[in-house]
Design a protein around this motif. Structure first.
Motif, PDB file in Angstrom:
ATOM      1  N   GLY A 155       0.793  -1.225   0.000  1.00 27.26           N
ATOM      2  CA  GLY A 155       0.000   0.000   0.000  1.00 27.26           C
ATOM      3  C   GLY A 155       0.820   1.267   0.000  1.00 27.26           C
ATOM      4  N   ALA A 156       2.131   1.136  -0.034  1.00 31.10           N
ATOM      5  CA  ALA A 156       2.989   2.317   0.063  1.00 31.10           C
ATOM      6  C   ALA A 156       3.095   3.040  -1.278  1.00 31.10           C
ATOM      7  N   GLU A 157       3.500   4.300  -1.209  1.00 37.23           N
ATOM      8  CA  GLU A 157       3.734   5.099  -2.416  1.00 37.23           C
ATOM      9  C   GLU A 157       5.228   5.080  -2.723  1.00 37.23           C
ATOM     10  N   LEU A 158       5.564   4.856  -3.989  1.00 41.80           N
ATOM     11  CA  LEU A 158       6.957   4.753  -4.402  1.00 41.80           C
ATOM     12  C   LEU A 158       7.267   5.774  -5.486  1.00 41.80           C
ATOM     13  N   ILE A 159       8.279   6.587  -5.243  1.00 46.88           N
ATOM     14  CA  ILE A 159       8.783   7.522  -6.247  1.00 46.88           C
ATOM     15  C   ILE A 159      10.111   6.951  -6.741  1.00 46.88           C
ATOM     16  N   ALA A 160      10.130   6.517  -7.991  1.00 50.93           N
ATOM     17  CA  ALA A 160      11.319   5.875  -8.553  1.00 50.93           C
ATOM     18  C   ALA A 160      11.974   6.785  -9.575  1.00 50.93           C
ATOM     19  N   VAL A 161      13.288   6.887  -9.512  1.00 49.02           N
ATOM     20  CA  VAL A 161      14.053   7.680 -10.473  1.00 49.02           C
ATOM     21  C   VAL A 161      14.902   6.729 -11.304  1.00 49.02           C
ATOM     22  N   ASP A 162      14.681   6.744 -12.608  1.00 44.19           N
ATOM     23  CA  ASP A 162      15.507   5.955 -13.529  1.00 44.19           C
ATOM     24  C   ASP A 162      16.730   6.792 -13.875  1.00 44.19           C
ATOM     25  N   ALA A 163      17.844   6.489 -13.201  1.00 44.31           N
ATOM     26  CA  ALA A 163      19.076   7.244 -13.409  1.00 44.31           C
ATOM     27  C   ALA A 163      20.056   6.496 -14.299  1.00 44.31           C
ATOM     28  N   PHE A 164      19.615   5.388 -14.881  1.00 48.56           N
ATOM     29  CA  PHE A 164      20.520   4.526 -15.638  1.00 48.56           C
ATOM     30  C   PHE A 164      20.363   4.708 -17.141  1.00 48.56           C
ATOM     31  N   LYS A 165      21.380   4.255 -17.854  1.00 43.75           N
ATOM     32  CA  LYS A 165      21.332   4.201 -19.311  1.00 43.75           C
ATOM     33  C   LYS A 165      22.007   2.910 -19.767  1.00 43.75           C
ATOM     34  N   ARG A 166      21.744   2.521 -20.989  1.00 46.37           N
ATOM     35  CA  ARG A 166      22.267   1.254 -21.502  1.00 46.37           C
ATOM     36  C   ARG A 166      23.727   1.395 -21.927  1.00 46.37           C
ATOM     37  N   PHE A 167      24.518   0.404 -21.518  1.00 50.26           N
ATOM     38  CA  PHE A 167      25.912   0.319 -21.935  1.00 50.26           C
ATOM     39  C   PHE A 167      26.056  -0.979 -22.713  1.00 50.26           C
ATOM     40  N   GLY A 168      26.451  -0.875 -23.992  1.00 48.31           N
ATOM     41  CA  GLY A 168      26.496  -2.074 -24.829  1.00 48.31           C
ATOM     42  C   GLY A 168      25.094  -2.586 -25.073  1.00 48.31           C
ATOM     43  N   LYS A 169      24.930  -3.904 -25.095  1.00 49.82           N
ATOM     44  CA  LYS A 169      23.626  -4.488 -25.392  1.00 49.82           C
ATOM     45  C   LYS A 169      22.921  -5.042 -24.170  1.00 49.82           C
ATOM     46  N   SER A 170      23.641  -5.222 -23.059  1.00 53.55           N
ATOM     47  CA  SER A 170      23.009  -5.912 -21.944  1.00 53.55           C
ATOM     48  C   SER A 170      23.322  -5.319 -20.570  1.00 53.55           C
ATOM     49  N   LYS A 171      24.112  -4.252 -20.505  1.00 52.37           N
ATOM     50  CA  LYS A 171      24.487  -3.676 -19.219  1.00 52.37           C
ATOM     51  C   LYS A 171      23.794  -2.341 -19.011  1.00 52.37           C
TER      52      LYS A 171
ATOM     53  N   THR B 161      28.016   9.170 -11.727  1.00 51.91           N
ATOM     54  CA  THR B 161      27.945   9.969 -10.500  1.00 51.91           C
ATOM     55  C   THR B 161      27.043  11.184 -10.677  1.00 51.91           C
ATOM     56  N   TYR B 162      27.187  11.850 -11.814  1.00 54.39           N
ATOM     57  CA  TYR B 162      26.418  13.066 -12.075  1.00 54.39           C
ATOM     58  C   TYR B 162      24.915  12.798 -11.973  1.00 54.39           C
ATOM     59  N   ASP B 163      24.457  11.711 -12.586  1.00 55.55           N
ATOM     60  CA  ASP B 163      23.023  11.409 -12.572  1.00 55.55           C
ATOM     61  C   ASP B 163      22.562  10.851 -11.232  1.00 55.55           C
ATOM     62  N   LEU B 164      23.419  10.127 -10.519  1.00 58.25           N
ATOM     63  CA  LEU B 164      23.026   9.638  -9.191  1.00 58.25           C
ATOM     64  C   LEU B 164      22.786  10.807  -8.233  1.00 58.25           C
ATOM     65  N   VAL B 165      23.643  11.806  -8.288  1.00 51.68           N
ATOM     66  CA  VAL B 165      23.461  12.973  -7.423  1.00 51.68           C
ATOM     67  C   VAL B 165      22.194  13.720  -7.818  1.00 51.68           C
ATOM     68  N   ARG B 166      21.948  13.859  -9.114  1.00 52.68           N
ATOM     69  CA  ARG B 166      20.701  14.487  -9.566  1.00 52.68           C
ATOM     70  C   ARG B 166      19.476  13.735  -9.046  1.00 52.68           C
TER      71      ARG B 166
ATOM     72  N   LEU C  59      14.765  13.353  -5.116  1.00 52.55           N
ATOM     73  CA  LEU C  59      14.021  12.698  -4.039  1.00 52.55           C
ATOM     74  C   LEU C  59      14.008  13.556  -2.779  1.00 52.55           C
ATOM     75  N   VAL C  60      15.066  14.301  -2.523  1.00 55.89           N
ATOM     76  CA  VAL C  60      15.076  15.221  -1.396  1.00 55.89           C
ATOM     77  C   VAL C  60      14.029  16.311  -1.612  1.00 55.89           C
ATOM     78  N   GLN C  61      13.944  16.800  -2.845  1.00 59.27           N
ATOM     79  CA  GLN C  61      12.952  17.831  -3.158  1.00 59.27           C
ATOM     80  C   GLN C  61      11.522  17.310  -2.990  1.00 59.27           C
ATOM     81  N   ARG C  62      11.333  15.996  -3.175  1.00 63.74           N
ATOM     82  CA  ARG C  62       9.998  15.410  -3.010  1.00 63.74           C
ATOM     83  C   ARG C  62       9.745  14.989  -1.561  1.00 63.74           C
ATOM     84  N   ASP C  63      10.656  15.313  -0.681  1.00 65.22           N
ATOM     85  CA  ASP C  63      10.520  15.022   0.745  1.00 65.22           C
ATOM     86  C   ASP C  63      10.396  13.522   1.007  1.00 65.22           C
ATOM     87  N   ILE C  64      11.214  12.751   0.305  1.00 64.60           N
ATOM     88  CA  ILE C  64      11.233  11.302   0.500  1.00 64.60           C
ATOM     89  C   ILE C  64      12.082  10.980   1.727  1.00 64.60           C
TER      90      ILE C  64
END
Length: 475
Positions: A274-290, A295-300, A305-310
């Motif tokens: 029943g919980a609310e989840l705010i998910a941030v997709d900070a990833f991108k594809r490397f090659g075909k399967s990774k 660091t830049y996107d993880l900090v963003r 999430l801090v701005q959303r008061d998580i």
């Protein structure tokens, strides 16, 4: 094909005549020539693959045919070679190279990330040949974060030293890469598909019988929001990247999100459905399967999430230590955010990985349903707590469910437990939370905190004031 050979010194010859079968005959010889029919038919695989092995290389090849199509055979023109071909004397075979996925580098090849650079320092770096690739305000730190491209011909170490020289108080580091912490499992059947959460007595039902949990945060890969397990949940996904060609895979993020908040009536009920989840997709594809996040996107993502008061954030990812990420993690903790991270799957003798190894983060290792440590889990004094992480039944990326293994899937158990603990006291101090969390562990290793299990295995049987045992749930 036929060839003729005159052999005078031999008194008797064994000839192999292969036309789908091998026939061995003694042949009387005299000084006259004799004729041997030689079958050079292809194997069942055909000779249109790439390389030797009698046409059994197993890989698709160059569709070659005719003379020379298979280098394992010789087709006439030389008596010695013809006899070698006849008796299949050993020859050096050319095998198709095995293609392995490209290894993920530790960091971006020509980038630095910095927070706290003054404008004067940035202007001087530009004159020195640096390029500002991107810059964004990070409210978490109260400063701007800048991604710099280093000048051509300058090493990263030299470049970092040059940036630090212009702004000694700034946090400057490489733009490191981080990856999810999971491995594939084979399918399960029967009792093997029971929810492994039962080994820690996780309470069943909506919100696990606890009070209303705070909103959860997740930094992970893309998520299949149309998965039946997630369609009726309170899920919001924020994607940082824009290009479709770089879109990260949905396998990992979908599995972790379903484990956290999957619908209670689905095949993959979540720990806190029943919980609310705010998910941030900070990833991108490397090659075909990774999938990688820098660091830049993880900090963003953390700043969003801090701005959303998580209040509680799950980080099922690992990578190297990084000064910019460390400053961001400390700033988030100072604001009351609780960060729960996977301890990593690099092996028991591996170095600590981050963000789990930071002091302000709860590091979670994994055990199997027999409460044995996961064979690939990172160990160390930074490990805080253990949770189920081997053969965890959760959502597959497209539809249905499958088993997943890794410290990635142990971390959500602790994320959910922390959320349950602070449900009635959202402003609980960190010290009090750590003490409460230790009350809900079974010390299954050496007495006290140890590098394998931390304080012990999570015990959720009385997490929300209940004391009843939970019967295993077969799926």
């Amino acid at each position: 094909m036929l060839f003729i050979a005159n052999i005078k010194p031999l008194r008797r010859l064994t000839a192999a005549i292969a036309v789908g079968a091998l026939v061995v005959l003694p042949l009387p010889l005299n000084d006259a020539a004799f004729t041997i029919p030689v079958a050079l038919a292809d194997d069942d695989d055909g000779d249109d693959d790439n390389g030797g092995g009698g046409g059994r290389s197993g890989g698709g090849g160059n569709n070659r045919s005719g003379d020379g199509g298979n280098p394992g055979y010789h087709r006439g023109g030389d008596t010695l070679r013809d006899l070698r071909s006849l008796f299949r004397w050993p020859t050096r075979e050319r095998r198709a190279p095995v293609r392995r996925p490209a290894a993920v580098p530790e960091r971006a090849a020509n980038e630095l990330v910095a927070v706290g650079l003054e404008e004067e320092a940035i202007a001087g770096l530009i004159q020195q040949g640096f390029t500002v690739d991107e810059r964004t305000q990070i409210s978490l730190i109260g400063s701007e974060m800048v991604r710099l491209v280093v000048p051509r011909g300058m090493t990263l170490a030299t470049a970092r030293a040059a940036v630090v020289a212009r702004s000694p108080t700034a946090a400057v580091d490489f733009n490191h890469f981080y990856q999810p912490q999971a491995e594939s499992n084979t399918g399960c059947a029967g009792q093997d598909c029971a929810l492994v959460r039962d080994i820690v007595g996780w309470p069943a039902g909506e919100n696990a019988g606890c009070g209303k949990p705070p909103r959860l945060g997740l930094i992970d890969t893309a998520i299949n929001v149309d998965h039946v397990t997630l369609t009726n949940t309170r899920l919001e996904v924020i994607r940082l990247g824009e290009g479709e060609e770089e879109r990260s895979g949905e396998q990992h993020g979908t599995a972790v999100a379903a484990l956290l908040i999957g619908a209670s009536d689905s095949r993959v009920p979540g720990l806190l459905p029943g919980a609310e989840l705010i998910a941030v997709d900070a990833f991108k594809r490397f090659g075909k399967s990774k999938d990688i996040a820098d660091t830049y996107d993880l900090v963003r993502a953390l700043d969003l999430l801090v701005q959303r008061d998580i209040k509680v954030v799950n980080l099922s990812l690992t990578g190297p230590a990084n000064a910019v990420l460390e400053r961001s993690v400390k700033a988030a903790a100072d604001r009351g955010m609780i960060l729960v991270a996977a301890a990593g799957n690099d092996g028991p003798n591996a170095k600590p990985v981050y963000p789990a190894a930071y002091e302000d983060v709860i590091a979670v290792t994994a055990v199997d349903k027999a409460r044995n440590p996961y064979r690939r889990a990172v160990r160390g004094d930074h490990v805080d707590i253990a949770a189920p992480g081997v053969g965890v039944w959760t959502a597959a990326s497209v539809s249905g469910a499958r088993q997943k293994t890794g410290t990635s899937f142990a971390a959500p158990f602790v994320t959910a437990a922390v959320s349950a603990l602070i449900a009635g006291e959202p402003d609980m101090p960190t010290e009090s939370l750590e003490a409460r969390l230790r009350e809900f562990t079974d010390d299954i290793g050496k007495p006290g905190k140890d590098p394998v299990f931390g304080w012990g295995l999570l015990n959720a049987r009385k997490l929300c004031g209940g004391g009843s045992e939970i019967k295993p749930s077969a799926l």
